[in-house]
Write a protein that holds these residues in place. Structure first.
Motif, short mmCIF file in Angstrom:
data_model
loop_
_atom_site.label_atom_id
_atom_site.label_comp_id
_atom_site.label_asym_id
_atom_site.label_seq_id
_atom_site.Cartn_x
_atom_site.Cartn_y
_atom_site.Cartn_z
N ALA A 1 -35.17 28.55 -57.26
CA ALA A 1 -36.71 28.48 -57.33
C ALA A 1 -37.49 29.51 -55.59
N GLU B 1 -43.20 30.61 -56.17
CA GLU B 1 -44.84 29.71 -56.05
C GLU B 1 -45.53 30.85 -55.02
N ALA C 1 -42.65 21.41 -47.95
CA ALA C 1 -42.19 20.54 -49.48
C ALA C 1 -41.49 22.20 -50.04
N LYS C 2 -42.75 22.49 -50.09
CA LYS C 2 -42.86 23.81 -51.46
C LYS C 2 -41.73 24.89 -50.59
N ALA D 1 -39.52 23.92 -48.51
CA ALA D 1 -37.40 23.13 -48.06
C ALA D 1 -37.13 23.33 -48.96
N ARG D 2 -38.11 23.67 -50.26
CA ARG D 2 -37.40 23.50 -51.58
C ARG D 2 -36.62 25.00 -52.38
N LYS E 1 -35.30 28.66 -52.79
CA LYS E 1 -34.25 28.98 -52.15
C LYS E 1 -33.88 30.43 -52.18
#
Ligand code: ZN
Length: 302
Positions: free
Chosen positions: A25, A48, A68-69, A71-72, A74
């Motif tokens: 991600a 993203e 949230a974006k 947090a996910r 990598k």
């Protein structure tokens, strides 16, 4: 024989290419950064985008969906604490969980010192904070592309070959873009102009343009009356032939400054606010900027 061939063909269709391991991600902050990352990731995945639309890159306020974006993710690509200042805290929290890459630190990237608002007389200070709009020079975009490929390959070695090949072709496209922009801007190099906020020193110095001042350094702060008078005098006396507004900010002040003068008003958009995100955004943004400058500065005549 024929059935075996068919079987092989069938397998080739059923098994996704390169045993498709998913890309990690990846999150990019502003549209130009997202565009360069998307180009390096083509065929592997898509990053993203955090800050879309017509939002200011300087005073960005985080929404819950953005948290949230983050947090996910990598791998996160941003310009750095000099630009997306409000992200410094949230990205620091990711330490150890995700790889956070500040592209203003990319090896080989040219950095310029920040300068004050108003009319620039004399040279900018040699030290102090940097001007963070580093992406507005294709040579810097090349340095950023290399840093993006290195970081992605480290996080996702399975696709390293693809990242390197994509970076190589993106660098070739950026070189061609650089040549095109130089040709578009060559005829207007001596035409003085004023910009809304000081986002363009990289573009200006790359193509030898004559920007003589900025209305503001921090686009979200009000402008003092002394500076308004100084800028108005420059436009009245013909010391600047164009003044450029930006789509994210109210045109009222720029219109007031230009009213009753012979200066023309143009639009520069350093973020590509209304352009669709993706690999093609960066060249589109740069070509549109060059076109807007050439148009406003030429149409005025001599
Ligand atoms: Zn800016």
């Amino acid at each position: 024989m024929r059935t075996r061939l068919l079987l092989l063909l069938l397998l080739a269709v059923l098994i996704p290419p390169a045993m498709a391991r998913a890309a990690p991600a990846v999150l990019a902050t502003i549209k130009p950064v997202h565009s360069l990352v998307a180009g390096v990731m083509e065929g592997v995945g898509a990053p993203e985008l955090l800050i879309g639309g017509g939002l200011s890159e300087h005073s960005y306020a985080l929404k819950p969906s953005d948290a949230a974006k983050i947090a996910r993710a990598k791998v996160v690509f941003w310009i750095g604490p000099d630009l997306e200042t409000t992200l410094s805290g949230p990205l620091a929290n990711l330490a150890g969980v995700a790889k956070v890459v500040a592209l203003e630190d990319a090896p080989g990237l040219r950095r310029l010192a920040a300068r004050p608002g108003g009319l620039w007389e004399g040279k900018p200070p040699a030290s102090g904070p940097i001007n963070p709009h580093v992406w507005l020079d294709p040579q810097n975009a090349i340095a950023m592309t290399r840093a993006i490929a290195v970081a992605l390959s480290a996080a996702d070695p399975a696709h390293a070959v693809r990242y390197a090949a994509n970076a190589k072709s993106q660098i070739a496209r950026l070189r061609a873009l650089d040549d095109r922009l130089a040709r578009i801007l060559a005829p207007v190099r001596t035409r003085p102009f004023i910009v809304f906020h000081d986002a363009y020193p990289y573009f200006q110095s790359r193509y030898g343009l004559d920007a003589i001042g900025a209305v503001t350094v921090e686009p979200d702060r009000p402008v003092g009356p002394r500076r308004v008078e100084q800028l108005r005098n420059a436009l009245k006396s013909g010391k600047a032939v164009c003044i450029f507004r930006e789509p994210q900010f109210s045109p009222a002040l720029i219109r007031a400054l230009a009213a009753g003068t012979r200066a023309r008003v143009g639009v520069l958009d350093p973020l590509g606010a209304d352009l669709s995100p993706g690999p093609d955004l960066y060249p589109a943004l740069m070509e549109r900027m060059a076109g807007a400058l050439a148009h406003c500065l030429t149409a005025h005549g001599t």
